[in-house]
Design an enzyme around this catalytic site. Structure first.
Site, PDB file in Angstrom:
ATOM      1  N   ARG A  69      20.992 -24.064  28.414  1.00 32.14           N
ATOM      2  CA  ARG A  69      20.482 -22.906  29.131  1.00 32.14           C
ATOM      3  C   ARG A  69      20.424 -21.708  28.187  1.00 32.14           C
ATOM      4  NH1 ARG A  69      23.920 -21.130  31.871  1.00 32.14           N
ATOM      5  NH2 ARG A  69      25.568 -22.668  31.664  1.00 32.14           N
ATOM      6  N   TYR A 200      14.490 -27.939  28.811  1.00 35.22           N
ATOM      7  CA  TYR A 200      15.899 -28.328  28.994  1.00 35.22           C
ATOM      8  C   TYR A 200      16.344 -28.178  30.459  1.00 35.22           C
ATOM      9  CZ  TYR A 200      20.828 -28.184  29.511  1.00 35.22           C
ATOM     10  OH  TYR A 200      22.078 -28.431  30.006  1.00 35.22           O
ATOM     11  N   LYS A 209      20.269 -24.782  39.049  1.00 33.64           N
ATOM     12  CA  LYS A 209      20.861 -23.451  38.912  1.00 33.64           C
ATOM     13  C   LYS A 209      19.953 -22.362  39.467  1.00 33.64           C
ATOM     14  CE  LYS A 209      24.644 -25.074  37.515  1.00 33.64           C
ATOM     15  NZ  LYS A 209      24.945 -25.659  36.288  1.00 33.64           N
ATOM     16  N   HIS A 229      29.160 -22.372  42.286  1.00 33.03           N
ATOM     17  CA  HIS A 229      29.155 -23.342  41.173  1.00 33.03           C
ATOM     18  C   HIS A 229      30.440 -24.174  41.277  1.00 33.03           C
ATOM     19  CE1 HIS A 229      28.780 -23.855  36.484  1.00 33.03           C
ATOM     20  NE2 HIS A 229      28.253 -24.870  37.113  1.00 33.03           N
ATOM     21  N   SER A 251      30.623 -23.884  33.083  1.00 32.66           N
ATOM     22  CA  SER A 251      29.884 -25.023  32.550  1.00 32.66           C
ATOM     23  C   SER A 251      30.710 -25.745  31.488  1.00 32.66           C
ATOM     24  CB  SER A 251      28.574 -24.541  31.944  1.00 32.66           C
ATOM     25  OG  SER A 251      27.815 -23.887  32.932  1.00 32.66           O
ATOM     26  N   CYS A 253      33.472 -27.333  31.719  1.00 32.78           N
ATOM     27  CA  CYS A 253      34.918 -27.123  31.813  1.00 32.78           C
ATOM     28  C   CYS A 253      35.575 -28.103  32.784  1.00 32.78           C
ATOM     29  CB  CYS A 253      35.218 -25.684  32.220  1.00 32.78           C
ATOM     30  SG  CYS A 253      34.864 -24.526  30.897  1.00 32.78           S
ATOM     31  N   ASN A 257      34.322 -34.243  35.782  1.00 32.02           N
ATOM     32  CA  ASN A 257      35.522 -35.047  35.559  1.00 32.02           C
ATOM     33  C   ASN A 257      36.493 -34.971  36.720  1.00 32.02           C
ATOM     34  OD1 ASN A 257      35.995 -36.402  32.694  1.00 32.02           O
ATOM     35  ND2 ASN A 257      34.584 -34.686  32.477  1.00 32.02           N
ATOM     36  N   ASP A 280      28.801 -30.178  41.040  1.00 28.66           N
ATOM     37  CA  ASP A 280      28.358 -28.940  40.379  1.00 28.66           C
ATOM     38  C   ASP A 280      28.112 -27.772  41.329  1.00 28.66           C
ATOM     39  OD1 ASP A 280      27.702 -27.897  37.706  1.00 28.66           O
ATOM     40  OD2 ASP A 280      25.665 -27.666  38.456  1.00 28.66           O
ATOM     41  N   ARG A 372      23.121 -34.977  27.879  1.00 30.23           N
ATOM     42  CA  ARG A 372      23.411 -35.170  29.316  1.00 30.23           C
ATOM     43  C   ARG A 372      22.869 -36.483  29.852  1.00 30.23           C
ATOM     44  NH1 ARG A 372      25.836 -30.591  32.341  1.00 30.23           N
ATOM     45  NH2 ARG A 372      26.221 -29.087  30.702  1.00 30.23           N
TER      46      ARG A 372
HETATM   47  P1  GTP Z   1      28.627 -28.654  33.722  1.00 28.43           P
HETATM   48  O1  GTP Z   1      27.833 -29.869  34.070  1.00 28.43           O
HETATM   49  O2  GTP Z   1      28.124 -27.981  32.480  1.00 28.43           O
HETATM   50  O3  GTP Z   1      28.713 -27.679  34.852  1.00 28.43           O
HETATM   51  O4  GTP Z   1      30.092 -29.155  33.265  1.00 28.43           O
HETATM   52  P2  GTP Z   1      31.393 -29.651  34.067  1.00 28.43           P
HETATM   53  O5  GTP Z   1      32.169 -28.481  34.542  1.00 28.43           O
HETATM   54  O6  GTP Z   1      30.996 -30.665  35.068  1.00 28.43           O
HETATM   55  O7  GTP Z   1      32.258 -30.327  32.901  1.00 28.43           O
HETATM   56  P3  GTP Z   1      32.597 -31.854  32.594  1.00 28.43           P
HETATM   57  O8  GTP Z   1      33.415 -32.488  33.658  1.00 28.43           O
HETATM   58  O9  GTP Z   1      31.339 -32.533  32.216  1.00 28.43           O
HETATM   59  O10 GTP Z   1      33.527 -31.715  31.318  1.00 28.43           O
HETATM   60  C1  GTP Z   1      33.078 -31.070  30.152  1.00 28.43           C
HETATM   61  C2  GTP Z   1      33.990 -31.371  28.993  1.00 28.43           C
HETATM   62  O11 GTP Z   1      35.350 -31.063  29.302  1.00 28.43           O
HETATM   63  C3  GTP Z   1      33.977 -32.849  28.577  1.00 28.43           C
HETATM   64  O12 GTP Z   1      33.931 -32.930  27.175  1.00 28.43           O
HETATM   65  C4  GTP Z   1      35.295 -33.372  29.098  1.00 28.43           C
HETATM   66  O13 GTP Z   1      35.753 -34.440  28.329  1.00 28.43           O
HETATM   67  C5  GTP Z   1      36.212 -32.151  29.033  1.00 28.43           C
HETATM   68  N1  GTP Z   1      37.267 -32.197  30.067  1.00 28.43           N
HETATM   69  C6  GTP Z   1      37.071 -32.411  31.397  1.00 28.43           C
HETATM   70  N2  GTP Z   1      38.253 -32.435  32.077  1.00 28.43           N
HETATM   71  C7  GTP Z   1      39.218 -32.220  31.140  1.00 28.43           C
HETATM   72  C8  GTP Z   1      40.643 -32.115  31.216  1.00 28.43           C
HETATM   73  O14 GTP Z   1      41.265 -32.232  32.277  1.00 28.43           O
HETATM   74  N3  GTP Z   1      41.286 -31.868  30.055  1.00 28.43           N
HETATM   75  C9  GTP Z   1      40.620 -31.724  28.858  1.00 28.43           C
HETATM   76  N4  GTP Z   1      41.341 -31.484  27.776  1.00 28.43           N
HETATM   77  N5  GTP Z   1      39.280 -31.818  28.764  1.00 28.43           N
HETATM   78  C10 GTP Z   1      38.585 -32.059  29.880  1.00 28.43           C
HETATM   79  C1  SPV Z   2      25.781 -26.064  33.594  1.00 31.37           C
HETATM   80  O1  SPV Z   2      25.459 -25.591  32.489  1.00 31.37           O
HETATM   81  O2  SPV Z   2      26.624 -25.506  34.338  1.00 31.37           O
HETATM   82  C2  SPV Z   2      25.197 -27.345  34.039  1.00 31.37           C
HETATM   83  C3  SPV Z   2      24.074 -27.890  33.297  1.00 31.37           C
HETATM   84  O3  SPV Z   2      25.617 -27.885  35.058  1.00 31.37           O
HETATM   85  S1  SPV Z   2      22.603 -27.024  33.622  1.00 31.37           S
HETATM   86  O4  SPV Z   2      21.814 -27.807  34.552  1.00 31.37           O
HETATM   87  O5  SPV Z   2      21.905 -26.904  32.342  1.00 31.37           O
HETATM   88  O6  SPV Z   2      22.902 -25.742  34.185  1.00 31.37           O
HETATM   89 MN    MN Z   3      27.246 -26.651  36.011  1.00 30.38          MN
END
Ligand code: GTP
Ligand code: SPV
Ligand code: MN
Length: 589
Positions: A69, A200, A209, A229, A251, A253, A257, A280, A372
């Protein structure tokens, strides 16, 4: 073509502007998917992956300078600048329509315009909303097919609604993918989104978003609900009862997971299960029972690939085994994919996300850090039976959290809703690769909505405070931090599935089933109340104590930093300022 008059008139108008060779109306059928996939494969826009190992899966590379983004090119175009507020880029609607109109003029010459009706929210839900996205990218159509309920279902919903002219008008053109000619503009007063010059995800999948959060948050404020979010998950207890939480993390974070986590062995043995409702975005309303109810408006996951492994998130990995679009990951000679942190050895040879030959000796990463997968939510092994419930699910706890190396403890609970709003408003996090710009610097990111709030963020805090007064039985609000580092820079807390241990404490607190210590920042667990059974090799009671410790110096700095941020606001609610003064007093500062 569909019969809807308002839709047709607008599409014709946009076609006159962008001048495509033809218009293709998207119906969402399987045959249409096959036809478009073939076309995009023939033109090189996508590559078919190994159909035996990854049935229905395709691969796409974006331009090298178009991988995340672009917040500096994202604008909220309200007639008054103050209504966009201090945290958004603003352009007047007149200027934006003129400037982007110039770029859109003839931008689809020699191309096809795809007209995509799509629905955010379940087809049977009275709270769902319709958008139409016009785009010159088949990649966008194929992604929207996974991320939204697309085609006839959306048009039928619109035609049957009280106002068949009430839809979000989204216009997208890749143009020449030149960052100098890239803009993502939102017109909340017109229910309109114009996005140009990017290919993207978050810039071009307009239902995500742009609609569900930026336009959504504006609608939510006007109509008395919340567009956030946030992931949504359910925890099933051994007696079969399910409690739901929603969690806002910035994002990359950890939302995906946490949403799909597998409880640790001790909990699985007792019969605990985790079910995913969304990863999300949450649209939340006050239910007839006085609780807050959440719906996931999306239909798929657009998840971060790197770090996704059978160890960290098997449910996500299993979701991507068929019918998935992989973007900017590494391609293997056998037509499958790979990324750093997939949990398998680095391949001897691969093609990296830029299309160059790659070996383990290559200095660069094989997959882009923000590469992604786009995968259908229904394929997730732990998808909740309630994920398409038209009423949503009742939320017991809201979690705020970010990446904080030092200051924030593992978990604490706010004293009440108003304090919880302050905790959300003062969220901070170290930046990630999900947005263009420097990675790893702390920035304030209230409620993980800094890049996604479609109006003045001061008013947004005000809206949260107002909602608190209206919800008879509000969720309890917590802050979590999985990312605290030791002096060597290692994560202290093992995270991922182990986060269940913290979620369990949170749910117990929400029910009033466990005691807590009252501290200056909020209620905190008694260290022995965070279950560490099975984790003893990594985590002792002392580790938990360290994770829960509050360093007064760091908090003094933190509050200083919050104040700098708040100084930009001219519509900061008094209650937020009062909460900060009260915190300072409690800390003895
Ligand atoms: P967006 O799709 O961008 O909104 O991201 P998200 O908030 O869904 O994050 P996602 O779960 O994809 O995790 C992003 C990164 O954080 C990955 O590299 C994970 O491996 C890492 N991560 C997720 N949970 C944990 C955790 O509990 N501990 C640590 N150390 N890293 C984590
Ligand atoms: C984020 O960046 O928080 C995402 C991916 O979930 S995007 O669709 O690019 O916003
Ligand atoms: Mn997101």
């Amino acid at each position: 073509m569909y019969k809807n008059k308002a839709v047709n008139e607008w599409v014709q108008e946009m076609a006159q502007l962008t001048k495509p060779d033809g218009i293709v109306w998207i119906d969402g059928s399987e045959a249409e998917k096959e036809r478009l996939t073939e076309q995009a494969a023939a033109s090189g826009e996508i590559l078919l992956l190994n159909q035996e190992k990854l049935p229905g899966c395709v691969y796409h590379r974006t331009a090298e300078n178009d991988v995340a983004r672009v917040e500096h090119l994202t604008f909220i175009c309200t007639s008054k600048k103050e209504d966009a507020g201090p945290t958004n880029n603003w352009m007047s609607p007149d200027e934006a329509y003129a400037k982007l109109g110039g770029l859109f003029d003839g931008s689809m010459k020699g191309r096809t315009m795809y007209a995509i009706p799509y629905l955010m929210g379940p087809a049977a839900s009275p709270f769902s909303k319709v958008g139409i996205e016009l785009t010159d990218s088949i990649y966008v159509v194929l992604n929207m097919r996974i991320m939204t309920r697309m085609g006839k279902v959306a048009m039928d919903y619109l035609d049957a609604s009280d106002d068949p002219a009430d839809f979000v008008k989204g216009l997208h053109s890749k143009l020449d993918l030149n960052p100098e000619r890239r803009y993502i503009c939102h017109f909340p007063e017109d229910n309109t989104i114009w996005s140009i010059g990017s290919g993207y995800g978050g810039n071009v999948l307009l239902g995500k978003k742009c609609f569900s959060l930026r336009i959504g948050s504006y609608l939510a404020k006007t109509q008395g609900w919340l567009a956030e979010h946030m992931l949504i998950l359910g925890v099933e207890a051994p007696d079969g009862k399910v409690d739901y939480i929603a969690a806002a993390f910035p994002s990359a974070c950890g939302k995906t997971n946490l949403a799909m986590m597998i409880p640790p062995e001790y909990a699985r043995e007792k019969g605990y299960k985790v079910w995913t409702v969304g990863d999300d975005i949450a649209w939340m309303r006050i239910g007839e029972d006085g609780r807050l109810w959440a719906v996931n408006p999306e239909y798929g996951f657009f998840g971060v690939a790197p770090g996704t492994s059978m160890k960290s998130n098997p449910n996500a990995l299993l979701t991507t085994k068929k019918n998935t679009i992989f973007t900017n990951v590494a391609l293997l000679p056998d037509g499958t994919v790979w990324w750093e942190g997939m949990g398998t050895d680095a391949p001897a040879e691969a093609t990296d996300w830029k299309g160059n030959p790659w070996t383990p000796d290559s200095p660069e990463k094989a997959a882009h850090p923000n590469s992604r997968f786009t995968a259908p939510a229904g394929q997730c092994p732990c998808i909740s039976s309630e994920w398409e419930n038209p009423q949503g699910v009742p939320i017991s706890a809201i979690l705020f959290g970010g990446r904080r190396a030092k200051v924030a403890p593992l978990v604490y609970q706010s004293f009440d809703w108003e304090h919880g709003v302050f905790v959300g408003a003062t969220m901070g996090s170290e930046t990630t690769a999900a947005a263009a710009g420097q990675v790893g610097v702390v920035r304030r990111d209230p409620m993980a909505m800094l890049p996604f709030c479609g109006y003045n963020m001061g008013d947004y805090f005000g809206h949260w405070l107002e909602m608190g007064k209206k919800i008879p039985n509000p969720p309890k609000i917590f802050n979590v931090n999985w990312f605290r580092l030791d002096d060597e820079g290692h994560f202290i807390w093992p995270g991922y599935g182990e986060n269940f241990r913290v979620v369990k404490w949170i749910l117990d607190r929400a029910k009033g089933a466990v005691d807590a210590d009252e501290t200056a920042i909020g209620y905190m667990p008694k260290p022995e109340d965070i279950e560490i059974t099975g984790l003893e090799d990594e985590v002792s009671l002392d580790t938990i104590r360290a994770l829960l410790s509050i360093d007064k110096e760091s908090w003094a700095q933190e509050i200083e930093n919050q104040s700098e941020f708040f100084a930009k606001f001219d519509r900061l609610p008094d209650a937020v300022r009062a909460q900060q003064s009260a915190l300072k007093k409690r800390l003895g500062l």
